[in-house]
Design an enzyme around this catalytic site. Structure first.
Site, PDB file in Angstrom:
ATOM      1  N   SER A  42      -2.986  -2.854  -1.736  1.00 12.57           N
ATOM      2  CA  SER A  42      -2.820  -4.120  -2.461  1.00 12.57           C
ATOM      3  C   SER A  42      -2.069  -5.093  -1.562  1.00 12.57           C
ATOM      4  O   SER A  42      -1.361  -4.660  -0.636  1.00 12.57           O
ATOM      5  CB  SER A  42      -1.998  -3.853  -3.725  1.00 12.57           C
ATOM      6  OG  SER A  42      -1.536  -5.062  -4.286  1.00 12.57           O
ATOM      7  N   TYR A  72       5.014  -0.090  -8.566  1.00  9.21           N
ATOM      8  CA  TYR A  72       3.731  -0.409  -7.934  1.00  9.21           C
ATOM      9  C   TYR A  72       3.941  -0.847  -6.485  1.00  9.21           C
ATOM     10  O   TYR A  72       3.264  -0.373  -5.558  1.00  9.21           O
ATOM     11  CB  TYR A  72       3.038  -1.511  -8.740  1.00  9.21           C
ATOM     12  CG  TYR A  72       1.620  -1.843  -8.333  1.00  9.21           C
ATOM     13  CD1 TYR A  72       0.544  -1.126  -8.855  1.00  9.21           C
ATOM     14  CD2 TYR A  72       1.349  -2.887  -7.457  1.00  9.21           C
ATOM     15  CE1 TYR A  72      -0.761  -1.442  -8.502  1.00  9.21           C
ATOM     16  CE2 TYR A  72       0.051  -3.211  -7.100  1.00  9.21           C
ATOM     17  CZ  TYR A  72      -1.002  -2.489  -7.626  1.00  9.21           C
ATOM     18  OH  TYR A  72      -2.302  -2.811  -7.276  1.00  9.21           O
TER      19      TYR A  72
END
Ligand code: NAD
Length: 261
Positions: free
Chosen positions: A143, A156
């Protein structure tokens, strides 16, 4: 069709980016093992549709990425069914948003296990076969949050930064075996996961759909366009190709300019 006849596992491929990658690899003649959660009937429909559209073998293994033994079983069964595992795409991932002082312990653990540790267990299981065959490609879908942070996404962001470090390390270890490991770092991608956030955000912020997309979701993305699943899938296919044989241990951004800022 240089990848024709290769065999791939794509984790978290019952939806979104993973399914797009499975379809793109299948279009190149790659046999694909799907994985992910969801309704059994829907998954079987998806599996059969990909097999019919692309004329490759398409399997499904329901390994839960929280469970190392199930991950090992997925790799073993894929090898037994297809003959080898040449490509591994570590894609399954979840998100949870909370200030760190309120972040539930079990959510932290789950995110670390699904978004980071599952890649370790799957990679560990596929490397011996790839070494034996003298060829392999591992692509981690990380990401933009493997490079930069946003508040309230501590688990995350920590897991995705971990993926970037794991990618560099494994790439060095297998560099002389014609095995590469890379990460792809997307910005906001238009998937069911993102689409589902829109109605609630419209209500919470008293905005229309267009405002939510441009002013909230795409606030950090200079192109003001979502990345598409097809774009992430095309980069994955390229990283699996022979043209990418010298590209390893790196994170490739596909984020509309987000991390250039
Ligand atoms: P999605 O929710 O559409 O798909 C996630 C997939 O992972 C699904 O198939 C789901 O069943 C599977 N999954 C979830 N928990 C699992 C578990 N415990 N075991 C097995 N499978 C499990 O999400 P997506 O947007 O396609 O995300 C895919 C990957 O891309 C994730 O790693 C995510 O972090 C990353 N990513 C997404 C975006 C985005 O904007 N959508 C941006 C950057 C990175």
């Amino acid at each position: 069709m240089a990848l024709k006849g290769k065999n791939a596992i794509i984790t978290g491929s019952t939806s979104g980016i993973g399914l797009g990658i499975a379809r793109a690899l299948a279009a190149e003649g790659v046999n694909v093992m799907l994985n992910g959660l969801g309704d059994a009937g829907e998954i079987e429909k998806t599996r059969a549709a990909v097999a019919q559209e692309f004329g490759v073998k398409v399997g499904y293994h329901g390994a839960n990425m929280l469970e190392p033994a199930e991950i090992r079983d997925m790799v073993a069964k894929t090898g037994a069914e297809f003959g080898s595992v040449d490509i591994l795409v570590n894609n399954a991932g979840i998100q949870f948003v909370s200030p760190v002082e309120d972040f539930p312990d079990e959510k932290w653990e789950q995110i670390l296990r699904i978004n980071l540790s599952a890649s370790f267990y799957a990679t560990k299981a596929v490397i011996p076969g790839m070494k034996k065959n003298g060829w392999g490609r591992i692509v981690n879908i990380s990401s933009a949050h493997s490079l930069v942070a946003s508040p309230f996404k501590s688990a995350y962001v920590a897991a995705k930064h971990g993926v970037a470090g794991f990618t560099k390390t494994v790439a060095l270890e297998v560099a002389t075996h014609k095995i590469t490991m890379n990460s792809i770092a997307p910005g906001y991608v238009w998937t069911p996961l993102v689409e589902r956030q829109i109605p609630d955000t419209m209500k919470a912020r008293n905005m229309n759909e267009e405002q939510v997309k441009k002013e909230v979701l795409l606030a950090a993305q200079p192109t003001k366009e979502f990345v598409t699943v097809e774009q992430v899938a095309a980069l994955t296919v390229f990283l699996c190709s022979d043209a990418a044989a010298s590209m390893t241990g790196t994170t490739y951004s596909i984020d509309g300019g987000w991390t250039a800022q």
